[in-house]
Design a protein around this motif. Sequence first.
Motif, PDB file in Angstrom:
ATOM      1  N   TRP A 564       0.867  -1.180   0.000  1.00  0.00           N
ATOM      2  CA  TRP A 564       0.000   0.000   0.000  1.00  0.00           C
ATOM      3  C   TRP A 564       0.900   1.225   0.000  1.00  0.00           C
ATOM      4  N   ILE A 565       0.579   2.229  -0.812  1.00  0.00           N
ATOM      5  CA  ILE A 565       1.455   3.391  -0.956  1.00  0.00           C
ATOM      6  C   ILE A 565       0.662   4.692  -0.820  1.00  0.00           C
ATOM      7  N   ALA A 566       1.372   5.734  -0.400  1.00  0.00           N
ATOM      8  CA  ALA A 566       0.854   7.098  -0.339  1.00  0.00           C
ATOM      9  C   ALA A 566       2.058   8.027  -0.291  1.00  0.00           C
ATOM     10  N   ALA A 567       1.869   9.276  -0.717  1.00  0.00           N
ATOM     11  CA  ALA A 567       2.998  10.208  -0.783  1.00  0.00           C
ATOM     12  C   ALA A 567       2.598  11.562  -0.229  1.00  0.00           C
ATOM     13  N   THR A 568       3.468  12.102   0.630  1.00  0.00           N
ATOM     14  CA  THR A 568       3.325  13.474   1.108  1.00  0.00           C
ATOM     15  C   THR A 568       4.402  14.335   0.431  1.00  0.00           C
ATOM     16  N   LYS A 569       4.638  15.537   0.943  1.00  0.00           N
ATOM     17  CA  LYS A 569       5.582  16.438   0.283  1.00  0.00           C
ATOM     18  C   LYS A 569       6.993  15.871   0.212  1.00  0.00           C
ATOM     19  N   SER A 570       7.462  15.318   1.316  1.00  0.00           N
ATOM     20  CA  SER A 570       8.861  14.906   1.380  1.00  0.00           C
ATOM     21  C   SER A 570       9.065  13.412   1.557  1.00  0.00           C
ATOM     22  N   THR A 571       7.970  12.630   1.597  1.00  0.00           N
ATOM     23  CA  THR A 571       8.118  11.209   1.920  1.00  0.00           C
ATOM     24  C   THR A 571       7.158  10.360   1.100  1.00  0.00           C
ATOM     25  N   LEU A 572       7.675   9.220   0.658  1.00  0.00           N
ATOM     26  CA  LEU A 572       6.843   8.187   0.051  1.00  0.00           C
ATOM     27  C   LEU A 572       6.688   7.065   1.072  1.00  0.00           C
ATOM     28  N   TYR A 573       5.442   6.709   1.365  1.00  0.00           N
ATOM     29  CA  TYR A 573       5.156   5.690   2.373  1.00  0.00           C
ATOM     30  C   TYR A 573       4.748   4.393   1.683  1.00  0.00           C
ATOM     31  N   LEU A 574       5.338   3.300   2.148  1.00  0.00           N
ATOM     32  CA  LEU A 574       5.051   1.985   1.596  1.00  0.00           C
ATOM     33  C   LEU A 574       4.891   0.992   2.743  1.00  0.00           C
ATOM     34  N   SER A 575       3.793   0.258   2.761  1.00  0.00           N
ATOM     35  CA  SER A 575       3.579  -0.746   3.806  1.00  0.00           C
ATOM     36  C   SER A 575       3.332  -2.103   3.166  1.00  0.00           C
ATOM     37  N   HIS A 576       3.783  -3.147   3.879  1.00  0.00           N
ATOM     38  CA  HIS A 576       3.583  -4.512   3.426  1.00  0.00           C
ATOM     39  C   HIS A 576       2.781  -5.271   4.471  1.00  0.00           C
ATOM     40  N   LEU A 577       2.620  -6.570   4.239  1.00  0.00           N
ATOM     41  CA  LEU A 577       1.825  -7.398   5.141  1.00  0.00           C
ATOM     42  C   LEU A 577       2.522  -7.690   6.453  1.00  0.00           C
ATOM     43  N   ASP A 578       3.787  -7.299   6.587  1.00  0.00           N
ATOM     44  CA  ASP A 578       4.479  -7.503   7.863  1.00  0.00           C
ATOM     45  C   ASP A 578       4.115  -6.449   8.893  1.00  0.00           C
ATOM     46  N   GLY A 579       3.297  -5.448   8.498  1.00  0.00           N
ATOM     47  CA  GLY A 579       2.835  -4.433   9.436  1.00  0.00           C
ATOM     48  C   GLY A 579       3.759  -3.248   9.575  1.00  0.00           C
ATOM     49  N   LYS A 580       4.902  -3.254   8.895  1.00  0.00           N
ATOM     50  CA  LYS A 580       5.859  -2.151   9.007  1.00  0.00           C
ATOM     51  C   LYS A 580       5.600  -1.113   7.924  1.00  0.00           C
ATOM     52  N   LEU A 581       5.863   0.130   8.270  1.00  0.00           N
ATOM     53  CA  LEU A 581       5.665   1.256   7.360  1.00  0.00           C
ATOM     54  C   LEU A 581       7.025   1.804   6.949  1.00  0.00           C
ATOM     55  N   GLN A 582       7.326   1.723   5.658  1.00  0.00           N
ATOM     56  CA  GLN A 582       8.599   2.199   5.139  1.00  0.00           C
ATOM     57  C   GLN A 582       8.483   3.659   4.713  1.00  0.00           C
ATOM     58  N   LEU A 583       9.451   4.471   5.124  1.00  0.00           N
ATOM     59  CA  LEU A 583       9.531   5.871   4.726  1.00  0.00           C
ATOM     60  C   LEU A 583      10.653   5.984   3.701  1.00  0.00           C
ATOM     61  N   ARG A 584      10.285   6.340   2.460  1.00  0.00           N
ATOM     62  CA  ARG A 584      11.243   6.368   1.363  1.00  0.00           C
ATOM     63  C   ARG A 584      11.337   7.759   0.746  1.00  0.00           C
ATOM     64  N   ASP A 585      12.441   7.985   0.072  1.00  0.00           N
ATOM     65  CA  ASP A 585      12.646   9.237  -0.650  1.00  0.00           C
ATOM     66  C   ASP A 585      11.793   9.210  -1.913  1.00  0.00           C
TER      67      ASP A 585
END
Length: 772
Positions: A564-585
């Motif tokens: 699942w993905i979403a993007a704000t001004k400075s961060t791209l957010y990606l989450s998987h089924l492990d429950g963790k939320l990745q903060l990416r450039d």
Amino acid sequence: MRPYLAIIKDSFREAFHSYVLWIVIALITIFLLALALLSYRQTLTVGLRGNEIDWPALIEQLEKAKAGKGTSGAQRIWSLMNSTAQDNIAKFKPILPGSTLDEQQIHREVTQSIVKDLQSILNKEDLYQSTSFSASSVSTEGKALLQREKALAKDERLRLNRLLLEAAFPNAIGESEATSLVLCLAGYDLTEDAWPVSKQMLVDIVRGWLPFLVDKGLLGIGLLVAIIVTSPAIPNMFDPGSLHLLLSKPVLRSLMFLSKFLGSCAFVLMCATYLFIGIYFLLGTRWGVWEPRLMWCIPVYTFVFGIYYSVAAVAALVWRNMIVSIIVAIVFWALCFSVGLSKEWIEGSLNKARLRRVVPANDGLLAVDCTNTPLIWNQEKRKWVPGLLSRELRNLRPIISVVAQMPVRGPIYDEQGKQAVVVQVSMKSGQQLIGSGKADAGFSYKEGPVSPSSSMLLFNEPTGEPMLATSQGLYRLQGDLASTADEVKFFGYKIPFPSRGPLHEVGPTPMQNWDTPFSAAFGPDGTLFVYSRGKLQRLTKTSEGKYELDKTEKFEPKAERRGWIAATKSTLYLSHLDGKLQLRDPQTLELRSTLEPAPGQCPRILSASPDGKTLAILMENRKLWLLADGEEKLKLAPVRGQGDISSSQFLADNKFLVTDLFQRVSEYDTQTWERKQTWAPRLDVQTMIYLYVLKPVYTVCPKPGELYRTVTYLLTEQKKPEDNKALETPDSERHEYEPEPKISPWRPVYSSLAFMCVMLLIGCVYMERQEF
């Protein structure tokens, strides 16, 4: 302390004097003896069964062998077949849908004749010939047997023949396990044919069935028997002379009651220990299944007994009658079971109607529920009504919504065209058709063009224009979608033309091969991010309005194929089924850091505000969290319905929509988090029964149905996320927007423990306030 121990000892004495007790002990002993007599022996897998054959493939290969073609091994088998079996091969006809009973009978006779002949060939000791069977064509096991072909025992010879048959007919004769099992009772075989499973498969089967047998058998029937055995303990306390003798000692009445209760529990603990330790050693010595986790059943069994015995004990205090206390306990168990079953049934029905996405449309709302049915808010009737469905789907909706999900994507709202857009599968042609409904026409459905390829997602560009993501690329929808000016049909099928009409191809180049699971989200600057089956892509918009592929990153583990993905001004957010939320450039897609909003829970919806300042995260437990752009500290959203939220969405002008209570939609101001307005349908009878009767009673009562989850958790190893096949479930079967809360295996234990404490407290208060 000594008087209370004497009371516990007295409970043991009363139980030991019960005839029912000795009957139970005898039954447990008989059960353990029967289990001790039942065993298995391991043997080599030989012979052939009809269900191991792919008949069309076998017949085809035998026909080739008849013509002198195919493998030399197949030709050898053909030469050994008798004339009857050879003639039956020519008569073979596969079973097809609509075959008559006579055709099915002929098919059975033909296949049985062939199997019987092949079985006789497998029993031949001279089947193997070096000129017919090449050592390179057999399995590793067969090669080992061929190395000592001259010194093979009879069963080894038969095993070699089976392996030669598999090598002669590849893809037609199923590969067999090296060993099979024969069930034995007191040393005698129960069946003539061996069970075609390995020892490890048997161990897995036993372990898989243990939770069911323990819960439904021992925790069901065993509890009733335990309550019957221990039921006289408290009523006998009120016999003439017994109570006065007890009260003559320096004891508290409440502790006297608790001592009687603990005495009965301790007695059941001893019986459970005898039973489960016996099962543990017999499974280990006779079946080779050493399962230490089986010992957890001893405290679980005693605990569950204590729950229902607490009710029987209070009933015995009030009525001082053994029969009444048993009846009350049974009635209470039936009440808990029926309440749990009713709640599960009604909750399943209501969850189908739960909104999983809401779309503002003109001055109203559109939505889609968990059956994938598009809904329109009717303000006059204050209810959600189905809409935006073709006539054939409207007619089939009562059937489809029960057994499957509606084949619909969307709806979304086109602000410029003042129309709602959906993608539906035609039941006639099987094509995915793009439909629309004008707001001024009450969103009445109009059929439009066909999707150029398999549709993945229907969403809006930041400018508001509708866009369709397909398996091959992106298409912008413009103009009148119901127009037939550029429509071409061929034998009832619509021909897609992306170069004309309302569909306009907007990239990317080269053509993509997207597949489900699929997610897409726009950043505040108009950058499009796509996640398709373990592949994250960044697409930028050109001056011509098309999208070009900029960056790509692949994820190999199975647990990362859904994202699942979403993007704000400075961060791209990606989450998987492990429950963790990745903060990416968002520019380079590189990983910056990782968050875990709620341990053990998986994010289900990520949505960013249009200004790119805030991210909303809806978890599996239906709780909504907020995360400010550039920060890593989450906070619960100040909205009502936490724990029952099914969708959330940011809108322009600092508006935020939240859905809870199945179909209630609330609008909040994100600056003050004040609730501005609510769209709530009138509660029907089913919903009121669930909310005001079943749910409160279920919360108070013990949960026998959920205790099965606790037993399963204790007796089975928990799978890691990457080992779970459910992670492969495609988007069409697993909703992207539907949070599904995980139920803790310890929740029924906590609630049942609280209930038991309350019942014991009631019993203690009653004892203290009575005059004896």
